[in-house]
Motif scaffolding. Structure first.
Motif, PDB file in Angstrom:
ATOM      1  N   VAL A 198       0.845  -1.193   0.000  1.00 11.02           N
ATOM      2  CA  VAL A 198       0.000   0.000   0.000  1.00 11.02           C
ATOM      3  C   VAL A 198       0.879   1.241   0.000  1.00 11.02           C
ATOM      4  N   LEU A 199       0.555   2.179  -0.891  1.00  7.73           N
ATOM      5  CA  LEU A 199       1.212   3.481  -0.949  1.00  7.73           C
ATOM      6  C   LEU A 199       0.222   4.545  -0.502  1.00  7.73           C
ATOM      7  N   ILE A 200       0.672   5.427   0.388  1.00  7.73           N
ATOM      8  CA  ILE A 200      -0.128   6.580   0.808  1.00  7.73           C
ATOM      9  C   ILE A 200       0.636   7.836   0.430  1.00  7.73           C
ATOM     10  N   THR A 201       0.099   8.631  -0.481  1.00 10.75           N
ATOM     11  CA  THR A 201       0.661   9.962  -0.691  1.00 10.75           C
ATOM     12  C   THR A 201       0.013  10.894   0.329  1.00 10.75           C
ATOM     13  N   GLY A 202       0.805  11.818   0.864  1.00 12.39           N
ATOM     14  CA  GLY A 202       0.248  12.694   1.889  1.00 12.39           C
ATOM     15  C   GLY A 202       0.081  11.995   3.223  1.00 12.39           C
ATOM     16  N   ILE A 203       1.014  11.112   3.556  1.00 15.25           N
ATOM     17  CA  ILE A 203       0.910  10.384   4.829  1.00 15.25           C
ATOM     18  C   ILE A 203       1.049  11.327   6.013  1.00 15.25           C
ATOM     19  N   GLY A 204       1.632  12.505   5.799  1.00 10.08           N
ATOM     20  CA  GLY A 204       1.815  13.460   6.883  1.00 10.08           C
ATOM     21  C   GLY A 204       0.621  14.339   7.161  1.00 10.08           C
ATOM     22  N   GLY A 205      -0.521  14.037   6.554  1.00  8.43           N
ATOM     23  CA  GLY A 205      -1.749  14.746   6.879  1.00  8.43           C
ATOM     24  C   GLY A 205      -2.564  13.978   7.908  1.00  8.43           C
ATOM     25  N   MET A 206      -3.592  14.604   8.424  1.00 10.60           N
ATOM     26  CA  MET A 206      -4.403  13.975   9.456  1.00 10.60           C
ATOM     27  C   MET A 206      -4.992  12.656   8.996  1.00 10.60           C
ATOM     28  N   VAL A 207      -5.562  12.624   7.798  1.00  9.00           N
ATOM     29  CA  VAL A 207      -6.154  11.384   7.297  1.00  9.00           C
ATOM     30  C   VAL A 207      -5.077  10.330   7.072  1.00  9.00           C
ATOM     31  N   LEU A 210       4.039   2.230   2.485  1.00  8.79           N
ATOM     32  CA  LEU A 210       5.017   3.234   2.082  1.00  8.79           C
ATOM     33  C   LEU A 210       4.288   4.567   2.040  1.00  8.79           C
ATOM     34  N   GLY A 211       4.807   5.545   2.754  1.00 10.68           N
ATOM     35  CA  GLY A 211       4.139   6.836   2.821  1.00 10.68           C
ATOM     36  C   GLY A 211       5.009   7.960   2.301  1.00 10.68           C
ATOM     37  N   LEU A 212       4.446   8.806   1.449  1.00 12.62           N
ATOM     38  CA  LEU A 212       5.141   9.970   0.926  1.00 12.62           C
ATOM     39  C   LEU A 212       4.670  11.209   1.673  1.00 12.62           C
ATOM     40  N   TYR A 213       5.618  12.044   2.071  1.00 11.95           N
ATOM     41  CA  TYR A 213       5.267  13.265   2.795  1.00 11.95           C
ATOM     42  C   TYR A 213       6.034  14.445   2.214  1.00 11.95           C
ATOM     43  N   TYR A 214       5.476  15.632   2.404  1.00  9.48           N
ATOM     44  CA  TYR A 214       6.140  16.859   1.974  1.00  9.48           C
ATOM     45  C   TYR A 214       5.392  18.014   2.624  1.00  9.48           C
ATOM     46  N   ASN A 215       6.114  18.856   3.380  1.00  9.92           N
ATOM     47  CA  ASN A 215       5.465  19.948   4.118  1.00  9.92           C
ATOM     48  C   ASN A 215       4.263  19.426   4.920  1.00  9.92           C
ATOM     49  N   SER A 216       4.511  18.433   5.735  1.00  8.78           N
ATOM     50  CA  SER A 216       3.432  17.762   6.460  1.00  8.78           C
ATOM     51  C   SER A 216       2.732  18.707   7.429  1.00  8.78           C
ATOM     52  N   GLU A 268       9.054   8.369   2.896  1.00  2.89           N
ATOM     53  CA  GLU A 268       9.901   8.979   1.884  1.00  2.89           C
ATOM     54  C   GLU A 268       9.427  10.404   1.647  1.00  2.89           C
ATOM     55  N   GLU A 269      10.353  11.349   1.718  1.00  2.48           N
ATOM     56  CA  GLU A 269       9.994  12.735   1.408  1.00  2.48           C
ATOM     57  C   GLU A 269       9.861  12.874  -0.104  1.00  2.48           C
ATOM     58  N   CYS A 270       8.729  13.377  -0.542  1.00  5.03           N
ATOM     59  CA  CYS A 270       8.494  13.480  -1.987  1.00  5.03           C
ATOM     60  C   CYS A 270       7.387  14.487  -2.255  1.00  5.03           C
ATOM     61  N   ASP A 271       7.692  15.484  -3.046  1.00  2.00           N
ATOM     62  CA  ASP A 271       6.699  16.439  -3.538  1.00  2.00           C
ATOM     63  C   ASP A 271       5.976  15.784  -4.718  1.00  2.00           C
ATOM     64  N   VAL A 272       4.655  15.704  -4.651  1.00  4.76           N
ATOM     65  CA  VAL A 272       3.923  15.020  -5.730  1.00  4.76           C
ATOM     66  C   VAL A 272       4.041  15.752  -7.061  1.00  4.76           C
ATOM     67  N   ILE A 313       8.248  10.588  -8.185  1.00  7.84           N
ATOM     68  CA  ILE A 313       7.034   9.784  -7.978  1.00  7.84           C
ATOM     69  C   ILE A 313       7.132   8.483  -8.781  1.00  7.84           C
ATOM     70  N   TYR A 314       7.526   8.608 -10.024  1.00 12.26           N
ATOM     71  CA  TYR A 314       7.623   7.415 -10.881  1.00 12.26           C
ATOM     72  C   TYR A 314       8.633   6.416 -10.325  1.00 12.26           C
ATOM     73  N   ARG A 315       9.817   6.895  -9.940  1.00 10.61           N
ATOM     74  CA  ARG A 315      10.851   5.985  -9.450  1.00 10.61           C
ATOM     75  C   ARG A 315      10.411   5.272  -8.174  1.00 10.61           C
ATOM     76  N   LEU A 316       9.772   6.000  -7.259  1.00 11.09           N
ATOM     77  CA  LEU A 316       9.307   5.377  -6.009  1.00 11.09           C
ATOM     78  C   LEU A 316       8.231   4.328  -6.294  1.00 11.09           C
ATOM     79  N   MET A 317       7.298   4.674  -7.169  1.00 14.06           N
ATOM     80  CA  MET A 317       6.214   3.739  -7.467  1.00 14.06           C
ATOM     81  C   MET A 317       6.718   2.533  -8.252  1.00 14.06           C
ATOM     82  N   ASP A 318       7.636   2.766  -9.163  1.00 18.56           N
ATOM     83  CA  ASP A 318       8.168   1.657  -9.953  1.00 18.56           C
ATOM     84  C   ASP A 318       8.957   0.690  -9.070  1.00 18.56           C
ATOM     85  N   GLY A 319       9.677   1.234  -8.088  1.00 15.21           N
ATOM     86  CA  GLY A 319      10.447   0.378  -7.200  1.00 15.21           C
ATOM     87  C   GLY A 319       9.588  -0.392  -6.212  1.00 15.21           C
TER      88      GLY A 319
END
Length: 323
Positions: free
Chosen positions: A3-12, A28-34, A48-52, A58-64
């Motif tokens: 499971v991938l969560i973009t915006g893991i650093g938000g409340m939801v 796997l959670g991506l965060y940026y300016n949480s 993983e810190e990543c600006d969407v 984004i592609y490299r993280l998802m592909d891996g």
């Protein structure tokens, strides 16, 4: 399951992480300016810190990682901020969604069978001017007439997700999320009220300042929302859109009254004109019948429990700050 969560650093995102970990899934959670301190995210999740907006990363993280399910929560999610930063809001919310969907499409060039479920967090703000008392609870086929740059950005995100399903058969499911709150929430009325009440309890504030208390909102606890998102990943129809809305409508006055009743001290109320918004829908309430029919979801957590838990959360934060 991956499971991938973009915006893991938000409340939801943090509450979704808690739910998945209880189910034995380490996302796997991506965060940026949480908006939430990373210290509040269970470190059994991989961060993983990543600006969407960074398409290549984004592609490299998802592909891996090749997730089976993607919860796309990353967003500039504050309507008030969107008035000050409209271009950023459109860029993050629309282009970020394009980058997630494009990454799946690019992976499919090498692995044609790869097609994860993608739950896209859209918003009731898309309905905007359609949210009149006579049209509520509003259904998914109502006109999208947003009243803020944030609402416009969410319409774009919503339609991008639909387009990728229609043109590329991506398994996107669009979740139009109505007012949701709970512990760790910042920047909405309930979190502001409960935080200030907790401050008053320990003598750090003298009154609760409020804006327009006549507006009415259907309110969902974040833990009920998380369950709806998981059910949509499992049972939602790809390409479909679903309202996720509380079943009960409360005026902001009723929310304030509940906060005052649950506080341990008396609360003095003061009206503050600076807290009134340029546009404010009189009622926000959605019809979640399609969600219930397709997934069996029902709202379970009453507002009184949500407010009590939020007060306890802020009490703990303030107690920690004083030590």
């Amino acid at each position: 399951m991956k499971v991938l969560i973009t915006g893991i650093g938000g409340m939801v995102g943090t509450h979704l992480t808690d739910y998945l970990l209880r189910e034995g899934i380490s996302p796997l959670g991506l965060y940026y300016n949480s908006t939430i301190s990373l210290a509040e995210i269970d470190r059994r999740a991989t961060l993983e810190e990543c600006d969407v907006r960074d398409a290549l990363r984004i592609y490299r993280l998802m592909d891996g990682f090749r997730p089976d399910v993607i919860y796309h929560l990353a967003a500039q999610s504050y309507p008030a901020v969107s008035w000050r930063r409209p271009a950023d809001t459109l860029d993050i919310n629309i282009i970020g969604t394009v980058n997630v969907c494009e990454s799946v499409r690019l992976i499919q060039r090498v692995s044609p069978s790869y097609n994860p479920a993608i739950v896209v967090a859209c918003s009731s703000a898309e309905y905007g001017a359609s949210l009149t008392p006579e049209n509520t609870p509003i259904t998914e086929d109502a006109p999208l007439l947003p009243l803020s740059p944030y609402g416009v950005s969410k319409v774009g995100q919503d339609l991008i997700a639909y387009q990728y399903h229609h043109s590329d058969e991506l398994r996107t499911v669009r979740a139009r999320i109505f007012n949701t709150t709970g512990p760790r929430k910042v920047g909405d009325a309930a979190s502001d009220f409960t935080y200030r009440a907790a401050e008053i309890e320990v003598g750090l504030a003298d009154c609760l300042r409020v804006g327009n208390l006549s507006t009415r909102r259907a309110i969902t606890d974040v833990r009920d929302l998380v369950k709806a998102l998981v059910l949509l990943a499992e049972h939602g129809d790809p390409g479909e859109v679903y309202n996720i809305s509380g079943q009960h409508v409360y005026s902001m006055q009723e929310v304030v009254d509940l906060v005052c009743r649950l506080a341990s001290v008396g609360i003095r109320i003061e009206s503050d004109t600076s807290l009134f918004r340029p546009t404010d829908e009189p009622v926000i309430w959605g019809d979640s019948a399609r969600l219930t029919q397709h997934t069996g979801w029902v709202q379970q957590i009453p507002l009184e429990q949500t407010i009590a838990d939020m007060l306890d959360y802020w009490r703990g934060k303030l107690a920690g700050a004083k030590r």
